[in-house]
Design an enzyme around this catalytic site. Structure first.
Site, short mmCIF file in Angstrom:
data_model
loop_
_atom_site.label_atom_id
_atom_site.label_comp_id
_atom_site.label_asym_id
_atom_site.label_seq_id
_atom_site.Cartn_x
_atom_site.Cartn_y
_atom_site.Cartn_z
N SER A 90 7.56 12.36 -3.03
CA SER A 90 7.20 10.94 -3.02
C SER A 90 8.38 10.09 -2.56
CB SER A 90 6.70 10.47 -4.39
OG SER A 90 7.71 10.64 -5.36
N HIS A 118 13.26 12.80 -9.31
CA HIS A 118 14.36 13.54 -8.67
C HIS A 118 15.21 14.16 -9.78
CE1 HIS A 118 13.09 11.68 -5.07
NE2 HIS A 118 14.06 10.82 -4.87
N CYS A 138 17.17 5.65 -4.64
CA CYS A 138 16.66 6.28 -5.87
C CYS A 138 17.62 7.33 -6.45
CB CYS A 138 15.29 6.90 -5.60
SG CYS A 138 15.16 7.72 -4.01
N GLN A 183 14.93 16.70 -4.80
CA GLN A 183 14.21 15.43 -4.69
C GLN A 183 12.72 15.63 -4.36
OE1 GLN A 183 18.24 13.29 -3.02
NE2 GLN A 183 16.31 12.31 -2.52
N GLU A 206 20.61 10.63 3.45
CA GLU A 206 20.64 10.46 1.99
C GLU A 206 22.05 10.62 1.40
OE1 GLU A 206 17.95 9.47 0.63
OE2 GLU A 206 17.89 10.03 -1.48
N THR A 217 0.82 -1.22 0.00
CA THR A 217 0.00 0.00 0.00
C THR A 217 0.85 1.27 0.00
OG1 THR A 217 -0.11 -0.28 2.38
CG2 THR A 217 -2.04 -0.98 1.11
N1 LIG Z 1 9.70 6.43 -2.00
C1 LIG Z 1 10.79 6.27 -2.72
O1 LIG Z 1 11.03 7.01 -3.71
C2 LIG Z 1 11.81 5.20 -2.40
C3 LIG Z 1 12.85 5.01 -3.27
C4 LIG Z 1 13.80 4.01 -3.01
C5 LIG Z 1 13.65 3.22 -1.87
N2 LIG Z 1 12.63 3.44 -1.02
C6 LIG Z 1 12.52 2.56 0.16
O2 LIG Z 1 11.43 1.66 -0.05
C7 LIG Z 1 10.78 1.36 1.19
C8 LIG Z 1 9.31 1.75 1.06
O3 LIG Z 1 9.21 3.15 0.82
P1 LIG Z 1 7.81 3.88 0.57
O4 LIG Z 1 8.16 5.25 0.16
O5 LIG Z 1 6.92 3.06 -0.28
O6 LIG Z 1 7.20 3.88 2.09
P2 LIG Z 1 5.69 4.04 2.55
O7 LIG Z 1 4.90 4.78 1.54
O8 LIG Z 1 5.77 4.58 3.92
O9 LIG Z 1 5.13 2.52 2.61
C9 LIG Z 1 5.47 1.61 3.61
C10 LIG Z 1 4.71 0.32 3.43
O10 LIG Z 1 5.07 -0.60 4.46
C11 LIG Z 1 3.88 -1.07 5.10
N3 LIG Z 1 4.14 -1.40 6.50
C12 LIG Z 1 4.47 -0.54 7.51
N4 LIG Z 1 4.58 -1.22 8.67
C13 LIG Z 1 4.29 -2.53 8.38
C14 LIG Z 1 4.22 -3.72 9.16
N5 LIG Z 1 4.46 -3.72 10.48
N6 LIG Z 1 3.91 -4.90 8.54
C15 LIG Z 1 3.67 -4.92 7.20
N7 LIG Z 1 3.69 -3.81 6.42
C16 LIG Z 1 4.02 -2.64 7.00
C17 LIG Z 1 2.89 0.06 4.96
O11 LIG Z 1 1.58 -0.43 5.16
P3 LIG Z 1 0.34 0.55 5.63
O12 LIG Z 1 -0.11 1.26 4.40
O13 LIG Z 1 -0.64 -0.42 6.15
O14 LIG Z 1 0.91 1.47 6.68
C18 LIG Z 1 3.17 0.47 3.52
O15 LIG Z 1 2.54 -0.44 2.65
C19 LIG Z 1 11.53 2.16 2.28
O16 LIG Z 1 12.48 1.32 2.88
C20 LIG Z 1 12.21 3.27 1.48
O17 LIG Z 1 13.38 3.74 2.10
C21 LIG Z 1 11.69 4.39 -1.26
#
Ligand SMILES: NC(=O)c1ccc[n+]([C@@H]2O[C@H](COP(=O)([O-])OP(=O)(O)OC[C@H]3O[C@@H](n4cnc5c(N)ncnc54)[C@H](OP(=O)(O)O)[C@@H]3O)[C@@H](O)[C@H]2O)c1
Length: 346
Positions: free
Chosen positions: A179, A233, A150, A176, A202, A12
């Site tokens: 998102s 970005h 990223c 950046q 970062e 999600t």
């Molecule tokens: N955003 C970017 O551009 C980007 C780029 C590269 C890497 N990343 C990395 O990718 C990862 C995800 O980033 P994001 O931006 O997608 O984060 P996000 O939007 O905060 O999403 C986090 C996800 O993890 C779930 N979650 C949280 N606690 C949980 C638990 N206890 N059990 C199971 N699921 C759980 C959340 O579910 P709910 O919706 O139910 O809370 C949500 O689906 C991070 O480690 C981030 O550093 C992100």
């Protein structure tokens, strides 16, 4: 062709949505289990996801019931392939548990990126680093493969074709998108009409990851800044070479940076990972969903060269190339490289 069922952890979240969208029309991988926090488990995906992508929620995932994270349940189901988009702190424990239970984990998180037996894989740059999974015990055991942060991903792809010309210094100022901070991310009060000159952790990630991926010894100075745009970005990059270089040489190196052989058979890898245009207004973050495959190319423009110094501007789609798309491409490379071992275990 039989599809390979897979699990999306954090389905999600912002990266998780991109997994769901890309996997919904993937020819080989099929998202069978979508996992989020306990708060959302038991709910229909379309009812609880805060969908922000500029495409609709795929029909084949709308009605999927979200599951909570239960490693025993996943083990019983017999799925092996996991795409992880969990928050980093949680990922540290969960991903190593999954690996020890025999799962094949393709992770977006930084939790295990710096472990010496875990690759930070970008197929066009360091495909051989995939072999590190054998150090982790594959095919007898599970493994974790990560993709780069990223910001690093865009920079690494732009620099990879240039590293045979000795680089002594790399400086970058990044702009950046919000998102990149995931959900709930920054409050609108903080970011609207504003720029935040610091992104926790970062800059060190960029330095460590570039060194691990490109195996270079250059000095690296990034300054990472959050700006009020939604996707993509933008990075302004300065490179110092150890001797003068012609602008035309750099352009040719980017132009000739094409994939071939096994990589050209991977669905998510662009034929030209870099797209350069000389138009002064190119590139812009709003273009980051363009390209083929969408969001997977790095756009570069504004190349200036003076003696041994070059500067340019790049745009990388942080959610596709810089996260979910990168992981899916890594899994495609794994599938092509270890086809016989994989099918016997499914
Ligand atoms: N955003 C970017 O551009 C980007 C780029 C590269 C890497 N990343 C990395 O990718 C990862 C995800 O980033 P994001 O931006 O997608 O984060 P996000 O939007 O905060 O999403 C986090 C996800 O993890 C779930 N979650 C949280 N606690 C949980 C638990 N206890 N059990 C199971 N699921 C759980 C959340 O579910 P709910 O919706 O139910 O809370 C949500 O689906 C991070 O480690 C981030 O550093 C992100």
């Amino acid at each position: 062709m039989q599809k390979i069922p897979c699990v999306v952890l954090g389905a999600t979240g912002l990266v998780g949505q991109v997994f769901v969208w890309m996997l919904s029309h993937h020819p080989i991988f099929e998202p069978q289990i979508l996992i989020a926090s306990d708060r959302k488990s038991g709910e229909k995906y379309s009812d609880v996801v805060d969908w922000i992508l500029p495409f609709p929620i795929p029909d084949n995932s709308k009605n999927t019931i979200i599951k909570k994270l239960d490693i025993e349940y996943l083990t019983k189901l017999g799925v092996r392939l996991i795409f992880s988009a969990l928050p980093s702190k949680l990922a540290k424990t969960v991903e190593s548990q999954l690996r020890s239970k025999g799962f094949w984990v393709f992770s977006n998180t930084s939790a295990m990126r710096y472990d010496s037996d875990v690759p930070i894989l970008i197929p066009e740059i360091n495909p051989c680093s995939l072999k590190l999974i054998e150090k982790q015990g594959f095919p007898k055991k599970g493994f974790v493969v990560t993709n780069a942060n990223c910001t690093t991903t865009g920079l690494a792809l732009a620099l990879a074709p240039l590293i045979d010309t000795e680089i002594i210094k790399i400086m970058a100022a990044t702009y950046q998108s919000v998102s990149g901070a995931g959900r709930p991310g920054l409050s609108s009060v903080d970011i609207m009409g504003n720029v935040i000159p610091y992104i926790n952790g970062e800059e060190q990630k960029v330095v460590n990851e570039l060194k691990k991926i490109l195996k270079i010894d250059a000095q690296i100075f990034p300054t990472c800044v959050r700006v009020p745009i939604l996707f993509g970005h933008l990075e302004v990059v300065w490179v110092e070479f150890n001797k003068p270089i012609e602008k035309q040489i750099i352009l040719e190196k980017w132009e000739n940076f094409k994939v071939n052989g096994l990589l050209s058979e991977l669905q998510s890898i662009p034929e030209n990972p870099i797209s350069y245009e000389s138009n002064e207004y190119f590139p812009q973050p709003k273009m980051s969903f363009l390209g083929s495959p969408e969001g997977m190319q790095v756009f570069i423009g504004r190349l200036n060269v003076v003696q041994n110094l070059a500067s340019f501007v790049l745009v990388v789609n942080n959610l596709i190339r810089g996260s979910a798309g990168g992981s899916i491409a890594n899994a495609e490379l794994f599938l092509k490289s270890y086809e016989s071992e994989i099918w016997t275990k499914l």
